[in-house]
Design a protein around this motif. Structure first.
Motif, mmCIF file in Angstrom:
data_model
loop_
_atom_site.group_PDB
_atom_site.id
_atom_site.type_symbol
_atom_site.label_atom_id
_atom_site.label_comp_id
_atom_site.label_asym_id
_atom_site.label_seq_id
_atom_site.Cartn_x
_atom_site.Cartn_y
_atom_site.Cartn_z
ATOM 1 N N GLN A 181 -45.908 4.735 9.388
ATOM 2 C CA GLN A 181 -46.527 3.716 10.225
ATOM 3 C C GLN A 181 -45.539 3.058 11.189
ATOM 4 N N THR A 182 -44.319 2.767 10.714
ATOM 5 C CA THR A 182 -43.350 2.046 11.547
ATOM 6 C C THR A 182 -41.954 2.662 11.429
ATOM 7 N N GLN A 183 -41.064 2.231 12.330
ATOM 8 C CA GLN A 183 -39.673 2.689 12.275
ATOM 9 C C GLN A 183 -38.993 2.200 10.997
ATOM 10 N N ILE A 184 -39.353 1.002 10.530
ATOM 11 C CA ILE A 184 -38.780 0.493 9.276
ATOM 12 C C ILE A 184 -39.195 1.390 8.113
ATOM 13 N N ASP A 185 -40.471 1.793 8.098
ATOM 14 C CA ASP A 185 -40.931 2.708 7.050
ATOM 15 C C ASP A 185 -40.175 4.031 7.112
ATOM 16 N N LYS A 186 -39.950 4.527 8.318
ATOM 17 C CA LYS A 186 -39.215 5.788 8.480
ATOM 18 C C LYS A 186 -37.812 5.675 7.892
ATOM 19 N N LYS A 187 -37.133 4.591 8.222
ATOM 20 C CA LYS A 187 -35.770 4.379 7.725
ATOM 21 C C LYS A 187 -35.753 4.360 6.196
ATOM 22 N N ARG A 188 -36.697 3.648 5.605
ATOM 23 C CA ARG A 188 -36.749 3.541 4.153
ATOM 24 C C ARG A 188 -37.101 4.874 3.504
ATOM 25 N N LEU A 189 -38.014 5.595 4.099
ATOM 26 C CA LEU A 189 -38.409 6.897 3.551
ATOM 27 C C LEU A 189 -37.250 7.885 3.580
ATOM 28 N N LEU A 190 -36.510 7.889 4.678
ATOM 29 C CA LEU A 190 -35.348 8.784 4.778
ATOM 30 C C LEU A 190 -34.286 8.419 3.745
ATOM 31 N N GLU A 191 -34.101 7.114 3.522
ATOM 32 C CA GLU A 191 -33.145 6.668 2.505
ATOM 33 C C GLU A 191 -33.542 7.139 1.114
ATOM 34 N N LEU A 192 -34.847 7.269 0.893
ATOM 35 C CA LEU A 192 -35.344 7.689 -0.422
ATOM 36 C C LEU A 192 -35.415 9.209 -0.580
ATOM 37 N N GLY A 193 -35.037 9.934 0.478
ATOM 38 C CA GLY A 193 -34.959 11.384 0.339
ATOM 39 C C GLY A 193 -35.980 12.173 1.122
ATOM 40 N N ALA A 194 -36.782 11.519 1.956
ATOM 41 C CA ALA A 194 -37.745 12.254 2.778
ATOM 42 C C ALA A 194 -37.005 13.182 3.740
ATOM 43 N N LYS A 195 -37.621 14.339 4.032
ATOM 44 C CA LYS A 195 -36.945 15.340 4.862
ATOM 45 C C LYS A 195 -37.217 15.160 6.345
ATOM 46 N N GLU A 196 -38.468 15.064 6.707
ATOM 47 C CA GLU A 196 -38.853 14.933 8.115
ATOM 48 C C GLU A 196 -39.904 13.837 8.240
ATOM 49 N N VAL A 197 -39.631 12.835 9.079
ATOM 50 C CA VAL A 197 -40.532 11.686 9.216
ATOM 51 C C VAL A 197 -40.800 11.425 10.692
ATOM 52 N N GLU A 198 -42.071 11.287 11.030
ATOM 53 C CA GLU A 198 -42.476 10.956 12.400
ATOM 54 C C GLU A 198 -43.295 9.668 12.374
ATOM 55 N N VAL A 199 -43.004 8.746 13.284
ATOM 56 C CA VAL A 199 -43.720 7.468 13.354
ATOM 57 C C VAL A 199 -44.899 7.586 14.313
ATOM 58 N N ILE A 200 -46.102 7.274 13.819
ATOM 59 C CA ILE A 200 -47.302 7.368 14.674
ATOM 60 C C ILE A 200 -48.184 6.123 14.576
ATOM 61 N N GLY A 201 -47.721 5.076 13.878
ATOM 62 C CA GLY A 201 -48.539 3.878 13.717
ATOM 63 C C GLY A 201 -49.505 4.024 12.546
ATOM 64 N N ASN A 202 -50.394 3.065 12.444
ATOM 65 C CA ASN A 202 -51.357 3.036 11.338
ATOM 66 C C ASN A 202 -52.629 3.763 11.754
ATOM 67 N N ILE A 203 -52.945 4.883 11.111
ATOM 68 C CA ILE A 203 -54.094 5.671 11.555
ATOM 69 C C ILE A 203 -55.422 5.006 11.215
ATOM 70 N N LYS A 204 -55.382 3.961 10.387
ATOM 71 C CA LYS A 204 -56.621 3.213 10.141
ATOM 72 C C LYS A 204 -57.077 2.494 11.406
ATOM 73 N N LEU A 205 -56.165 2.375 12.367
ATOM 74 C CA LEU A 205 -56.496 1.731 13.632
ATOM 75 C C LEU A 205 -56.701 2.753 14.746
ATOM 76 N N ALA A 206 -56.876 4.006 14.358
ATOM 77 C CA ALA A 206 -57.142 5.043 15.361
ATOM 78 C C ALA A 206 -58.600 5.022 15.799
ATOM 79 N N GLN A 207 -59.474 4.429 14.982
ATOM 80 C CA GLN A 207 -60.898 4.344 15.312
ATOM 81 C C GLN A 207 -61.221 2.908 15.703
#
Length: 383
Positions: free
Chosen positions: A175-201
């Motif tokens: 959802q956010t750049q902060i989430d991306k940073k935290r996910l990568l710290e926890l071992g995620a391999k590839e992370v892309e930020v696209i916002g909250n998809i609940k707000l896509a509609q």
């Protein structure tokens, strides 16, 4: 299976044995008469028959959010959806006939069959789910991922475990750049930020209505007893009151309620079906498809479904139009959507009058962020 997987499976099996008596106790509650046997005893819960795109969500809000993705691919691939909650199950049935409760983890190694893709919403980080889907040849994705400030500390304590989970996730849409940073710290391999998809509609206005000079208060998606509460909390000096019942079969009943209420009061009233204006003090909207058009010109929204034990309704719509947003506290079906909104207030029923008396002190609601599902669609099309 790795040594870690074997140990994890043994521990999960022990946990299953420990909670078994509790599961039998919970079965006494009719609410769980389908979900518990499905998840913990595999009763009438077979594997997905067709190899397709498998979505896994938790509850209603997450399941609603994947609708655009389902609509994009349903004509070309079988759509399979697994869920955790009863409300998620009912919502998923609106999207596909292939719906299952996700079994407890010890069943997943022999329950999961080969799928083209596994797409998991938000925080459903089940180790065996990703491991087994990956072993069966599926591409694995985590979408709408976020790690809140509150949960980040506990994630870090068990970072060794989450690294094992993320090892089996091919890509994460955060959802956010902060989430991306935290996910990568926890071992995620590839992370892309696209916002909250609940707000896509986002809401669509189908007809532009003329704004009124006075404050316009819209009571949207109201249920039994809520109209009475709102009427008894209302004063003419607050502004004009628009009431939009959730179910059309209640229009006549609400009409009679309002007519009875305004007797011996200096209040004017009309039905929107006979006069599409806001000239009266109280207006009953007894036509379908008008709610977003009215939100667009409203100053205040009293959102129904939460002053009774209904579970609340979608706050995204009034927040999108910047309305001052008031709701009851029974929002248990909409918590994930309320997380996407700033500047709303949740009140007890008896606080509604005093809240309306202090409208000038309320701020207009705002959406926290928008979302874009197109990167997910392009990723899945690329497969």
């Amino acid at each position: 299976m790795s040594f870690f997987s074997v140990v994890y499976y043994i521990l999960a099996s022990l946990a299953y044995l420990l909670i078994f008596p509790y599961l039998l106790f919970k079965l006494r509650n009719p609410k769980y008469k389908v979900a518990i046997p499905s998840k913990f005893f595999l009763k009438e819960n077979p594997s997905f028959k067709e190899e397709g795109i498998w979505f896994h969500t938790c509850s209603m809000g997450e399941t609603k959010a994947i609708k655009p993705l389902v609509d994009e691919f349903k004509n070309n691939f079988p759509i399979n959806i697994s869920v955790i909650t009863n409300t998620g199950f009912q919502e998923a049935k609106k999207l596909t006939t292939n719906v299952r409760y996700l079994p407890f983890e010890i069943f997943l190694p022999f329950w999961i069959k080969k799928q083209k893709v596994l797409v998991v919403m938000e925080a459903e980080l089940w180790y065996m789910l990703f491991l087994c889907a990956k072993k069966r040849g599926a591409k694995t994705y985590l979408i709408n991922a976020r790690i809140s400030d509150k949960s980040y500390a506990s994630y870090k304590k068990f970072s060794f475990f989450y690294k094992k989970i993320f090892k089996n996730i091919d890509k994460i849409f955060a959802q956010t750049q902060i989430d991306k940073k935290r996910l990568l710290e926890l071992g995620a391999k590839e992370v892309e930020v696209i916002g909250n998809i609940k707000l896509a509609q986002l809401p669509i206005v189908t007809k532009e209505l003329k704004r009124v000079d006075e404050v316009l208060i819209t009571a949207g998606s109201t249920h039994e007893n809520e109209e009475k509460l709102i009427l008894e909390s209302y004063k003419k000096e607050f502004g004009k009151l628009v009431i939009v019942p959730r179910h059309p079969e209640r229009f006549e009943k609400v009409n009679l309620l309002i007519e009875e209420y305004i007797k011996d009061k200096n209040l004017t009233y009309h039905r929107f079906s006979s006069n599409e204006s806001f000239d009266s003090d109280i207006i009953l909207v007894d036509k379908l498809g008008e709610l977003n058009n009215i939100y667009a010109i409203s100053d205040v929204v009293i959102l129904g479904g939460a002053f009774e034990n209904i579970g609340g309704h979608n706050p995204i719509e009034p927040a999108y139009f910047g309305c001052k947003l008031i709701s009851g506290k029974n929002i248990f079906n909409q918590k994930s959507l309320f997380e996407c909104v700033n500047n709303y207030i949740l009140i007890e029923n008896e606080e509604l009058r005093s809240t309306l008396e202090n409208l000038q002190n309320l701020k207009g609601a705002k959406l926290v962020q928008k979302g874009d599902i197109n990167p997910i669609i392009e990723e899945l099309k690329g497969l």
